[in-house]
Write an enzyme that holds these catalytic residues in place. Sequence first.
Site, short mmCIF file in Angstrom:
data_model
loop_
_atom_site.label_atom_id
_atom_site.label_comp_id
_atom_site.label_asym_id
_atom_site.label_seq_id
_atom_site.Cartn_x
_atom_site.Cartn_y
_atom_site.Cartn_z
N LYS A 136 -51.59 27.03 -1.05
CA LYS A 136 -50.80 28.23 -1.36
C LYS A 136 -50.05 28.04 -2.68
O LYS A 136 -49.95 28.95 -3.50
CB LYS A 136 -49.83 28.52 -0.20
CG LYS A 136 -50.56 29.01 1.04
CD LYS A 136 -49.71 28.98 2.30
CE LYS A 136 -50.57 29.34 3.51
NZ LYS A 136 -49.85 29.20 4.80
N ASP A 158 -45.34 36.61 5.28
CA ASP A 158 -46.34 36.39 6.33
C ASP A 158 -46.46 37.60 7.25
O ASP A 158 -47.42 37.70 8.02
CB ASP A 158 -45.96 35.17 7.19
CG ASP A 158 -46.62 33.90 6.68
OD1 ASP A 158 -47.69 34.00 6.06
OD2 ASP A 158 -46.05 32.81 6.91
N GLN A 187 -44.11 27.31 7.17
CA GLN A 187 -45.45 26.92 7.63
C GLN A 187 -45.41 26.57 9.13
O GLN A 187 -44.60 25.77 9.57
CB GLN A 187 -45.95 25.72 6.81
CG GLN A 187 -47.37 25.30 7.15
CD GLN A 187 -48.41 26.39 6.84
OE1 GLN A 187 -48.39 27.00 5.78
NE2 GLN A 187 -49.31 26.63 7.78
#
Length: 314
Positions: free
Chosen positions: A53, A120, A97
Amino acid sequence: MDARILDGNAIRDRVLAELASEIAGSARQGVVPGLAAVLVGDDPASRIYVRNKIRACNRIGAFSETIRLPAKTSTAELLALVQELNGRDDIDGILVQLPLPRDVDAQQVLCSVDPEKDVDGFHPVNVGRLASGQPGMVPCTPRGLIEILKRSAIPIKGRHAVIVGRSNIVGKPAAMLLLAEHATVTICHSRTRDLPAVCRRADILVAALGRPAMLTRKYIREGAVVLDVGISRLRDEAEVGRLLAHAPNRLARFRKTGSALVGDVHPGHVREVASAFTPVPGGVGPLTIAMLMSNTLEAAKRRRQPSYDATAFP
Ligand code: NDP
């Protein structure tokens, strides 16, 4: 049937090039989108995901920052960090994460992220926006599915989409997005009766169940479009030999590396029955990161450009 391969790497490259050019323009006006990635513990897969990412951020000219914390970090410490990131003007997107260590209250941490920085799309506010058709942050993997279909000129409107899997991060948001594109949507799960018959009704079949190569030819209607979200790493030589018998190059690579990635759809059968399909690897996966970058730019525009019209997104 000679199935068309929907090349996720090529689509990702096009998306990232477009984002890079847009960011180059906004950077000239002093706006550089920023992503903060929070990595707790030393799970090797999570480390690789975060690294990829950050690389994508670098590639498109976005600012990024990785915050690494030890596995014994408490919920309170993480909440304090998220609050600090919520308040920072140079950070437009916050990515925590997953999975978080067992002792951390992951739901509480995810809910503490400012919904406008929730790139997200997991915050309940954004889940509600998606369900009610309001602009918000949309989860990356389901957004990637729509991106693949649209950029491959595959019609969605009026088609019957069958999704296998009802998780909050893939199955359910994918259903919402396909519905918003006017597909007729069926969601299946582990208690669905006669799964092969339901799947065979699909014009568009989305496999997101996490069961390697489970969807064999009897699940796929002749001519269907198949999007395979699943990612499983296989190490058993006999199993890999059976599944990848059609792909000598991949078998040779398996012999070198000792493992092979497969999706939830049988890789040999899908190419014989579908009209188009996403391969694993190189299909849906690359789009997930591209959509994260797109969400980060979108968050920056919404927060920093007061006149920006968010209703056109995604
Ligand atoms: P989850 O484990 O959260 O959900 C799996 C879903 O599949 C559940 O709804 C479950 O049903 C259903 N399911 C499991 N077994 C069966 C079965 N035998 N028949 C019918 N339904 C079944 O998985 P995720 O949604 O998080 O991920 C799915 C897959 O996608 C995984 O392989 C994951 O690694 C991959 N993934 C890939 C991404 C990418 O970028 N390409 C991103 C995210 C995930 P029930 O609810 O009844 O238990």
